[in-house]
Design a protein around this motif. Structure first.
Motif, mmCIF file in Angstrom:
data_model
loop_
_atom_site.group_PDB
_atom_site.id
_atom_site.type_symbol
_atom_site.label_atom_id
_atom_site.label_comp_id
_atom_site.label_asym_id
_atom_site.label_seq_id
_atom_site.Cartn_x
_atom_site.Cartn_y
_atom_site.Cartn_z
ATOM 1 N N ALA B 46 0.799 -1.216 0.000
ATOM 2 C CA ALA B 46 0.000 0.000 0.000
ATOM 3 C C ALA B 46 0.836 1.273 0.000
ATOM 4 O O ALA B 46 0.446 2.282 -0.570
ATOM 5 C CB ALA B 46 -0.947 -0.008 1.190
ATOM 6 N N GLU B 47 1.990 1.264 0.660
ATOM 7 C CA GLU B 47 2.674 2.537 0.887
ATOM 8 C C GLU B 47 4.184 2.354 1.017
ATOM 9 O O GLU B 47 4.692 1.234 1.108
ATOM 10 C CB GLU B 47 2.137 3.197 2.158
ATOM 11 C CG GLU B 47 2.249 2.250 3.352
ATOM 12 C CD GLU B 47 1.484 2.721 4.568
ATOM 13 O OE1 GLU B 47 1.031 3.875 4.575
ATOM 14 O OE2 GLU B 47 1.365 1.935 5.510
ATOM 15 N N SER B 63 0.689 -6.033 5.813
ATOM 16 C CA SER B 63 0.711 -6.038 4.347
ATOM 17 C C SER B 63 0.408 -7.445 3.853
ATOM 18 O O SER B 63 0.901 -8.433 4.411
ATOM 19 C CB SER B 63 2.089 -5.582 3.858
ATOM 20 O OG SER B 63 2.151 -5.641 2.454
#
Lengths: 178, 124
Positions: B46-47, B63
């Motif tokens: 995601a990031e 994650s």
């Protein structure tokens, strides 16, 4: 034997080798947590691929190898592991084609070690692409080092398979146009 | 033993030598240039998060359905715990030099060390 009968026979042998390769992949998948180093596996499935390459034919081995990658990914993989596996298999196949050229000047041991090293390189290249960093190549020396004993081991298994598996199989390449 | 020797061909040795030489070269090259890192970069599905390597802290990541606990300590970072069955990321141990990485494939997490201190402690 007619050409069609030989084709069918080669197909059956391919399917058999594919099934064996999948089983060996699964076995390695189960053994993976027991091995201490990250990303290291025996490469037992490669015995099937190499056997197919030398007994049935180069194109058959390519098909079996690709099918193994796809089915393994479907059964117990995810997208990154599929890309790793695919690039590893492609590199190993390329090495196999290259190392089959010298013929009798090279043995199954050298060919197997070359395949193992190429597979490791391909997998790490895939990792570098997936994660967008060349840092993963820090693992490469370890993987190359390990590919020598493990490649030798699978090469010995291959020699054993080729000497023990009966002669009904090698007639395929000689009699058919496959 | 003589049976084994009859299998081995000259080019086998060449293949092994090339593989070992490549391993040695690839191992040596980063050692010449790798400096102590400044920043911990954590990439998840995601990031991307960055943290200063100099400040001790604990980072919890989620994650790909897995959880990872990272610990930055004394200028090094390691995965202290994970519920990923492989635990390969844990076995890697600590990393601290530029270019070193810890990878968790099932969770799709990559922890790497950067040289530049361009962190801001936030995600982007």
């Amino acid at each position: 034997m007619t050409a069609r009968a030989t084709d069918t026979r080669a197909l059956a042998v391919d399917a058999l080798l594919l099934a064996a390769a999948l089983l060996l992949s699964y076995l390695e998948f189960l053994l993976l947590p027991a091995i201490l180093l990250p990303g290291i596996k025996l490469g037992l499935a490669n015995v099937c691929i190499m056997f197919c390459f030398f007994r049935v034919g180069a194109r058959h081995a390519a098909a079996v190898s690709l099918m193994r990658v796809f089915i393994t990914a479907l059964l117990f993989g995810n997208l990154p592991s599929f890309i790793f596996s695919l690039l590893g298999a492609v590199c190993a196949y390329a090495a196999l084609v290259l190392l089959s050229i010298p013929g009798r000047h090279i043995s199954r041991l050298g060919q197997s070690v070359g395949c193992a090293a190429a597979h490791a390189t391909g997998q790490l290249t895939a990792a570098a692409l997936v994660y967008g960093t060349a840092g993963v190549f820090a693992y490469l020396p370890v993987m190359l080092l390990v590919s020598v004993p493990l490649g030798t081991l699978t090469g010995m298994l291959l020699i054993l398979c080729e000497s023990k598996i009966p002669s009904t199989l090698p007639t395929i390449r000689n009699k058919g146009n496959v | 033993m003589s049976r084994v020797r009859s299998y081995v061909k000259p080019l086998d040795g060449v293949v092994v030598a090339v593989v070992l030489l490549a391993a040695l070269l690839i191992w040596l090259v980063p050692l010449l240039g790798a400096a102590q890192g400044q920043t911990v970069v954590v990439r998840t599905q995601a990031e991307t998060l960055t943290y200063p390597l100099a400040e001790d802290r604990v980072i919890d990541i989620e994650s790909g359905g897995y959880h990872l606990h990272l610990r930055i300590e004394a200028g090094t970072v390691r995965v202290t715990d994970t519920d990923c069955p492989n635990r390969l990321c844990q076995k890697v141990g600590t990393i601290s030099r530029v270019g070193q990485v810890i990878v968790c494939v099932p969770a799709a997490v990559l922890v790497s060390i950067d040289g530049e201190a361009d962190y801001d402690g936030t995600s982007y």
